[in-house]
Enzyme design. Sequence first.
Site, PDB file in Angstrom:
ATOM      1  N   HIS A 196       8.313  33.627 124.538  1.00  0.00           N
ATOM      2  CA  HIS A 196       9.209  33.268 125.646  1.00  0.00           C
ATOM      3  C   HIS A 196       9.732  31.849 125.449  1.00  0.00           C
ATOM      4  O   HIS A 196       8.988  30.965 125.030  1.00  0.00           O
ATOM      5  CB  HIS A 196       8.467  33.305 126.994  1.00  0.00           C
ATOM      6  CG  HIS A 196       7.855  34.627 127.299  1.00  0.00           C
ATOM      7  ND1 HIS A 196       6.589  34.973 126.873  1.00  0.00           N
ATOM      8  CD2 HIS A 196       8.333  35.691 127.981  1.00  0.00           C
ATOM      9  CE1 HIS A 196       6.325  36.201 127.285  1.00  0.00           C
ATOM     10  NE2 HIS A 196       7.360  36.663 127.950  1.00  0.00           N
ATOM     11  N   HIS A 251      15.109  42.347 133.188  1.00  0.00           N
ATOM     12  CA  HIS A 251      14.505  41.831 131.950  1.00  0.00           C
ATOM     13  C   HIS A 251      13.636  42.913 131.298  1.00  0.00           C
ATOM     14  O   HIS A 251      13.764  43.183 130.105  1.00  0.00           O
ATOM     15  CB  HIS A 251      13.684  40.580 132.290  1.00  0.00           C
ATOM     16  CG  HIS A 251      12.843  40.033 131.170  1.00  0.00           C
ATOM     17  ND1 HIS A 251      13.154  38.863 130.518  1.00  0.00           N
ATOM     18  CD2 HIS A 251      11.690  40.483 130.615  1.00  0.00           C
ATOM     19  CE1 HIS A 251      12.234  38.626 129.583  1.00  0.00           C
ATOM     20  NE2 HIS A 251      11.325  39.587 129.636  1.00  0.00           N
ATOM     21  N   GLU A 252      12.764  43.530 132.080  1.00  0.00           N
ATOM     22  CA  GLU A 252      11.869  44.550 131.514  1.00  0.00           C
ATOM     23  C   GLU A 252      12.666  45.762 131.031  1.00  0.00           C
ATOM     24  O   GLU A 252      12.347  46.343 129.983  1.00  0.00           O
ATOM     25  CB  GLU A 252      10.801  44.965 132.518  1.00  0.00           C
ATOM     26  CG  GLU A 252       9.898  43.837 133.030  1.00  0.00           C
ATOM     27  CD  GLU A 252       9.258  42.993 131.933  1.00  0.00           C
ATOM     28  OE1 GLU A 252       9.121  43.496 130.792  1.00  0.00           O
ATOM     29  OE2 GLU A 252       8.915  41.824 132.187  1.00  0.00           O
ATOM     30  N   ARG A 307      15.215  29.392 129.682  1.00  0.00           N
ATOM     31  CA  ARG A 307      15.352  30.735 130.235  1.00  0.00           C
ATOM     32  C   ARG A 307      16.457  30.718 131.287  1.00  0.00           C
ATOM     33  O   ARG A 307      17.110  31.724 131.530  1.00  0.00           O
ATOM     34  CB  ARG A 307      14.031  31.223 130.849  1.00  0.00           C
ATOM     35  CG  ARG A 307      12.912  31.341 129.820  1.00  0.00           C
ATOM     36  CD  ARG A 307      11.701  32.056 130.361  1.00  0.00           C
ATOM     37  NE  ARG A 307      11.936  33.498 130.430  1.00  0.00           N
ATOM     38  CZ  ARG A 307      10.970  34.402 130.576  1.00  0.00           C
ATOM     39  NH1 ARG A 307       9.713  34.011 130.668  1.00  0.00           N
ATOM     40  NH2 ARG A 307      11.252  35.682 130.620  1.00  0.00           N
ATOM     41  N   HIS A 342      14.137  45.085 127.628  1.00  0.00           N
ATOM     42  CA  HIS A 342      13.208  45.121 126.494  1.00  0.00           C
ATOM     43  C   HIS A 342      13.286  46.456 125.745  1.00  0.00           C
ATOM     44  O   HIS A 342      12.987  46.521 124.560  1.00  0.00           O
ATOM     45  CB  HIS A 342      11.765  44.881 126.964  1.00  0.00           C
ATOM     46  CG  HIS A 342      11.388  43.428 126.953  1.00  0.00           C
ATOM     47  ND1 HIS A 342      11.668  42.590 125.900  1.00  0.00           N
ATOM     48  CD2 HIS A 342      10.741  42.674 127.876  1.00  0.00           C
ATOM     49  CE1 HIS A 342      11.217  41.366 126.172  1.00  0.00           C
ATOM     50  NE2 HIS A 342      10.660  41.386 127.365  1.00  0.00           N
ATOM     51  N   ASP A 352      16.140  38.263 128.767  1.00  0.00           N
ATOM     52  CA  ASP A 352      16.567  37.342 129.837  1.00  0.00           C
ATOM     53  C   ASP A 352      18.068  37.450 130.089  1.00  0.00           C
ATOM     54  O   ASP A 352      18.513  37.575 131.233  1.00  0.00           O
ATOM     55  CB  ASP A 352      16.236  35.887 129.462  1.00  0.00           C
ATOM     56  CG  ASP A 352      14.770  35.543 129.690  1.00  0.00           C
ATOM     57  OD1 ASP A 352      14.071  36.294 130.402  1.00  0.00           O
ATOM     58  OD2 ASP A 352      14.326  34.502 129.161  1.00  0.00           O
ATOM     59  N   GLU A 392      12.694  38.139 123.888  1.00  0.00           N
ATOM     60  CA  GLU A 392      12.631  37.648 125.273  1.00  0.00           C
ATOM     61  C   GLU A 392      13.978  37.082 125.719  1.00  0.00           C
ATOM     62  O   GLU A 392      14.384  37.260 126.870  1.00  0.00           O
ATOM     63  CB  GLU A 392      11.534  36.590 125.412  1.00  0.00           C
ATOM     64  CG  GLU A 392      10.127  37.130 125.198  1.00  0.00           C
ATOM     65  CD  GLU A 392       9.753  38.216 126.194  1.00  0.00           C
ATOM     66  OE1 GLU A 392      10.267  38.214 127.319  1.00  0.00           O
ATOM     67  OE2 GLU A 392       8.948  39.090 125.830  1.00  0.00           O
TER      68      GLU A 392
HETATM   69 ZN    ZN Z   1       9.722  39.916 128.403  1.00  0.00          ZN
END
Ligand code: ZN
Length: 211
Positions: free
Chosen positions: A173, A50-51, A179, A54, A115, A111
């Site tokens: 989020h 996920h990071e 999610r 980004h 995800d 986000e």
């Molecule tokens: Zn995030």
Amino acid sequence: MAHDAPTVNAYYSPLENNINFPAGILQPPFFDRNADDAVNFGGIGAVIGHEMTHGFDDQGRKYDARGNGQDWWTPDDTREFEKRAQCLVEEYSGFTAVGDVKLNGKLTLGENTADNGGVRVAYMALLAYLAGRAEDKIAGFTPEQRFFLGYAQIWCQNTAEAQARLRAVTDPHSPGRYRVNGVVSNMPEFRRAFGCGEGQPMVRPDACRVW
Ligand SMILES: [Zn+2]
């Protein structure tokens, strides 16, 4: 000197072009040294993915490798990205936060992109890790199934109705439920892992894919 509770979160810094995982998130349900590897790939592995993603979402993509604000993509790539991202905007805008309040697909786009891309990156890492290993079932579940169960566990949460209403208009989020369900319903990998057929709730006929 304040002694704050450890941060149970992680982040990507576009300016430093790095990903960060404070110690507070390196514990169950995100990471459990006693859990089997597939569960941890679905937990902290998905957070790491996920990071990373980004850096390639609607904000992060506008920074180059040195962290300078510069759009380094070709016009073709940008067009394709925007087309695919729009699919996510529409998908998540269709989800109900609470009562008559829908999610804001634009607010949550970065986000949601992270995800969806993050789970796929982590899943690819799991498959690479599993290559050549014996794939035993645990509690009746294959490693691929345990991966998705591990992912679902990290977003298990309860939210009061008033809080859900507030977050629907302020939180970038999506709620935990989406999610999970928003992501897995976009993934043929999930469908294969659990043998889902056409028309079942976790199989979107118009599945979105950015990364
Ligand atoms: Zn995030």
